[in-house]
Design a protein around this motif. Structure first.
Motif, PDB file in Angstrom:
ATOM      1  N   ALA A 185      59.984   2.638 -65.319  1.00 13.89           N
ATOM      2  CA  ALA A 185      60.356   3.343 -64.093  1.00 13.89           C
ATOM      3  C   ALA A 185      59.487   4.573 -63.886  1.00 13.89           C
ATOM      4  O   ALA A 185      59.002   4.828 -62.768  1.00 13.89           O
ATOM      5  N   VAL A 186      59.265   5.345 -64.941  1.00 12.17           N
ATOM      6  CA  VAL A 186      58.411   6.529 -64.838  1.00 12.17           C
ATOM      7  C   VAL A 186      56.995   6.134 -64.439  1.00 12.17           C
ATOM      8  O   VAL A 186      56.366   6.783 -63.585  1.00 12.17           O
ATOM      9  N   GLU A 187      56.487   5.066 -65.029  1.00  8.83           N
ATOM     10  CA  GLU A 187      55.122   4.646 -64.710  1.00  8.83           C
ATOM     11  C   GLU A 187      55.011   4.131 -63.268  1.00  8.83           C
ATOM     12  O   GLU A 187      53.983   4.323 -62.620  1.00  8.83           O
ATOM     13  N   CYS A 188      56.055   3.510 -62.748  1.00  6.98           N
ATOM     14  CA  CYS A 188      56.050   3.115 -61.330  1.00  6.98           C
ATOM     15  C   CYS A 188      56.004   4.343 -60.431  1.00  6.98           C
ATOM     16  O   CYS A 188      55.259   4.380 -59.444  1.00  6.98           O
ATOM     17  N   LEU A 189      56.811   5.348 -60.775  1.00 10.17           N
ATOM     18  CA  LEU A 189      56.833   6.579 -59.986  1.00 10.17           C
ATOM     19  C   LEU A 189      55.481   7.273 -60.041  1.00 10.17           C
ATOM     20  O   LEU A 189      54.951   7.731 -59.018  1.00 10.17           O
ATOM     21  N   HIS A 190      54.916   7.341 -61.239  1.00  6.29           N
ATOM     22  CA  HIS A 190      53.600   7.964 -61.406  1.00  6.29           C
ATOM     23  C   HIS A 190      52.538   7.191 -60.619  1.00  6.29           C
ATOM     24  O   HIS A 190      51.685   7.804 -59.943  1.00  6.29           O
ATOM     25  N   ALA A 191      52.591   5.866 -60.681  1.00  7.62           N
ATOM     26  CA  ALA A 191      51.613   5.052 -59.954  1.00  7.62           C
ATOM     27  C   ALA A 191      51.715   5.272 -58.453  1.00  7.62           C
ATOM     28  O   ALA A 191      50.692   5.355 -57.752  1.00  7.62           O
ATOM     29  N   TYR A 192      52.936   5.361 -57.936  1.00  4.01           N
ATOM     30  CA  TYR A 192      53.102   5.647 -56.504  1.00  4.01           C
ATOM     31  C   TYR A 192      52.398   6.947 -56.133  1.00  4.01           C
ATOM     32  O   TYR A 192      51.704   7.034 -55.109  1.00  4.01           O
ATOM     33  N   SER A 193      52.574   7.971 -56.977  1.00  2.00           N
ATOM     34  CA  SER A 193      51.966   9.269 -56.650  1.00  2.00           C
ATOM     35  C   SER A 193      50.442   9.178 -56.653  1.00  2.00           C
ATOM     36  O   SER A 193      49.779   9.811 -55.828  1.00  2.00           O
ATOM     37  N   LEU A 194      49.879   8.380 -57.555  1.00  2.00           N
ATOM     38  CA  LEU A 194      48.423   8.229 -57.600  1.00  2.00           C
ATOM     39  C   LEU A 194      47.907   7.450 -56.387  1.00  2.00           C
ATOM     40  O   LEU A 194      46.875   7.802 -55.805  1.00  2.00           O
ATOM     41  N   VAL A 195      48.618   6.383 -56.027  1.00  2.00           N
ATOM     42  CA  VAL A 195      48.211   5.591 -54.858  1.00  2.00           C
ATOM     43  C   VAL A 195      48.173   6.471 -53.613  1.00  2.00           C
ATOM     44  O   VAL A 195      47.219   6.422 -52.821  1.00  2.00           O
ATOM     45  N   HIS A 196      49.184   7.301 -53.430  1.00  2.00           N
ATOM     46  CA  HIS A 196      49.221   8.192 -52.268  1.00  2.00           C
ATOM     47  C   HIS A 196      48.232   9.345 -52.400  1.00  2.00           C
ATOM     48  O   HIS A 196      47.599   9.739 -51.409  1.00  2.00           O
ATOM     49  N   ASP A 197      48.068   9.901 -53.598  1.00  3.27           N
ATOM     50  CA  ASP A 197      47.095  10.984 -53.797  1.00  3.27           C
ATOM     51  C   ASP A 197      45.680  10.546 -53.444  1.00  3.27           C
ATOM     52  O   ASP A 197      44.867  11.353 -52.983  1.00  3.27           O
ATOM     53  N   ASP A 198      45.372   9.282 -53.676  1.00  2.90           N
ATOM     54  CA  ASP A 198      44.015   8.782 -53.448  1.00  2.90           C
ATOM     55  C   ASP A 198      43.694   8.546 -51.971  1.00  2.90           C
ATOM     56  O   ASP A 198      42.527   8.342 -51.607  1.00  2.90           O
ATOM     57  N   LEU A 199      44.699   8.559 -51.113  1.00  3.59           N
ATOM     58  CA  LEU A 199      44.498   8.267 -49.694  1.00  3.59           C
ATOM     59  C   LEU A 199      43.587   9.300 -49.028  1.00  3.59           C
ATOM     60  O   LEU A 199      43.517  10.455 -49.454  1.00  3.59           O
ATOM     61  N   PRO A 200      42.904   8.911 -47.953  1.00  8.55           N
ATOM     62  CA  PRO A 200      42.030   9.854 -47.238  1.00  8.55           C
ATOM     63  C   PRO A 200      42.735  11.116 -46.762  1.00  8.55           C
ATOM     64  O   PRO A 200      42.123  12.179 -46.702  1.00  8.55           O
ATOM     65  N   CYS A 201      44.013  11.034 -46.436  1.00  7.42           N
ATOM     66  CA  CYS A 201      44.738  12.222 -45.975  1.00  7.42           C
ATOM     67  C   CYS A 201      45.099  13.155 -47.121  1.00  7.42           C
ATOM     68  O   CYS A 201      45.562  14.281 -46.891  1.00  7.42           O
ATOM     69  N   MET A 202      44.896  12.734 -48.351  1.00  5.71           N
ATOM     70  CA  MET A 202      45.160  13.561 -49.531  1.00  5.71           C
ATOM     71  C   MET A 202      43.826  13.893 -50.204  1.00  5.71           C
ATOM     72  O   MET A 202      43.061  14.696 -49.706  1.00  5.71           O
ATOM     73  N   ASP A 203      43.548  13.228 -51.342  1.00  8.95           N
ATOM     74  CA  ASP A 203      42.336  13.551 -52.096  1.00  8.95           C
ATOM     75  C   ASP A 203      41.131  12.706 -51.711  1.00  8.95           C
ATOM     76  O   ASP A 203      40.004  13.006 -52.111  1.00  8.95           O
ATOM     77  N   ASP A 204      41.365  11.604 -50.976  1.00  9.09           N
ATOM     78  CA  ASP A 204      40.295  10.737 -50.486  1.00  9.09           C
ATOM     79  C   ASP A 204      39.393  10.265 -51.630  1.00  9.09           C
ATOM     80  O   ASP A 204      38.181  10.489 -51.629  1.00  9.09           O
ATOM     81  N   ASP A 205      39.986   9.583 -52.595  1.00  8.47           N
ATOM     82  CA  ASP A 205      39.240   9.068 -53.740  1.00  8.47           C
ATOM     83  C   ASP A 205      38.999   7.571 -53.598  1.00  8.47           C
ATOM     84  O   ASP A 205      39.855   6.831 -53.103  1.00  8.47           O
ATOM     85  N   ASP A 206      37.828   7.147 -54.062  1.00  8.39           N
ATOM     86  CA  ASP A 206      37.458   5.733 -54.002  1.00  8.39           C
ATOM     87  C   ASP A 206      37.663   5.017 -55.325  1.00  8.39           C
ATOM     88  O   ASP A 206      37.629   3.779 -55.373  1.00  8.39           O
TER      89      ASP A 206
END
Length: 293
Positions: A69-90
């Motif tokens: 469960a923790v790893e799912c929550l952490h993964a969600y945060s990374l997926v969203h952090d990587d978006l162009p509106c956030m950190d814009d990572d490829d």
């Protein structure tokens, strides 16, 4: 730390197998959820769940569910952090981020689904037979990940960047206690909740987690300056290029390293009451200083 990397890798493999069994299949969103969660990462947060639970003889299956469960929550945060509106990572963990592999809409939906999956796992009877314990886990993760936790820290970070204002050391410490530290704190506390531990044990674990979370973030800041992108599996030097204040920019490399070392010593001291049983958690704190990704 003899043997610690192997122990971490062994627990990570158990968590990976549990995630593989729990995550859905069948459509693009499910595939994106799996892409963003499986196949990489140290699983340090999940490791903290498993090893803190072991202090209280929690059955392994229950601990692995909470770790997943923790790893799912952490993964969600990374997926969203990587978006162009956030950190814009490829790049994430050495491969394309979810929004690059699919598209932005799919990445948003996959992140949303991973977040809700985390709570579904904690609420399942397989995680603990007691409804009170499951409710406590859900409430604690909600507090750690929401507006007064991880999301709140991210919002503070964005607000400072938007305003073009460099944060003070005190402000960065408060920000990172939410953005990074809150989920680490939950990971450590989850074992005590599963084990229905007494308040003295929970206090020691919370104090350990607070020191560990801050040391973890300082090491992240150091890696952004002096790390190897191939080992990190992501782009580095972004904070300096953006002109963001970090522990390194405010304390210098040696000052930041010294502060991280002091925090790890604090974390280790909080484990003294658990004696030899806490060795994996002690080694996890020391690993924080040595990690390369």
């Amino acid at each position: 730390m003899d043997g610690f990397p192997e122990r971490l890798a062994s627990v990570a493999a158990e968590i990976e197998a549990r995630l593989d069994a729990l995550l859905p299949t069948g459509d693009a969103v499910a595939d994106a959820m799996r892409w963003g969660t499986l196949g990489g990462g140290k699983r340090l947060r999940g490791f903290l769940v498993v090893e803190s639970a072991a202090l209280f003889d929690v059955p392994r299956d229950r601990a692995l569910n909470a770790a997943a469960a923790v790893e799912c929550l952490h993964a969600y945060s990374l997926v969203h952090d990587d978006l162009p509106c956030m950190d814009d990572d490829d790049l994430r963990r050495g491969r394309p981020t979810v929004h690059r592999q699919w598209d932005e809409a799919t990445a948003v939906l996959a992140g949303d689904a991973l977040q809700t999956e985390a709570f579904a796992i904690l609420a399942a009877p397989a995680t603990h037979p007691s409804g009170d314990v499951r409710a406590a886990l859900v409430a604690a993760l909600a507090a750690a990940s929401g507006q007064k936790g991880m999301v709140g820290g991210q919002a503070m970070d964005i607000a400072a960047e938007t305003a073009g204002r460099a944060l003070t050391l005190e402000e960065i410490t408060a920000l990172q206690a939410l953005k990074t530290g809150a989920l680490i704190r939950f990971s450590v506390e989850a074992g005590a909740i599963l084990g229905e531990a007494d308040e003295a044990a929970r206090t020691a674990l919370r104090d350990y987690a607070d020191a560990l979370g801050l040391a973890f973030q300082i090491r992240d800041d150091l890696l952004d300056v002096e790390g190897d992108e191939d080992l990190a599996g992501k782009a580095l030097h972004k904070d300096a290029e953006a002109g963001k204040a970090t522990f390194v920019s405010l304390l210098g490399v040696e000052g930041a390293r010294s502060q991280a070392e002091a925090l790890v010593c604090q974390a280790v001291s909080h484990m003294s009451q658990f004696r030899e049983a806490a060795r994996p958690l002690v080694e996890a704190a020391r690993f924080t200083l040595a990690r390369q990704s």
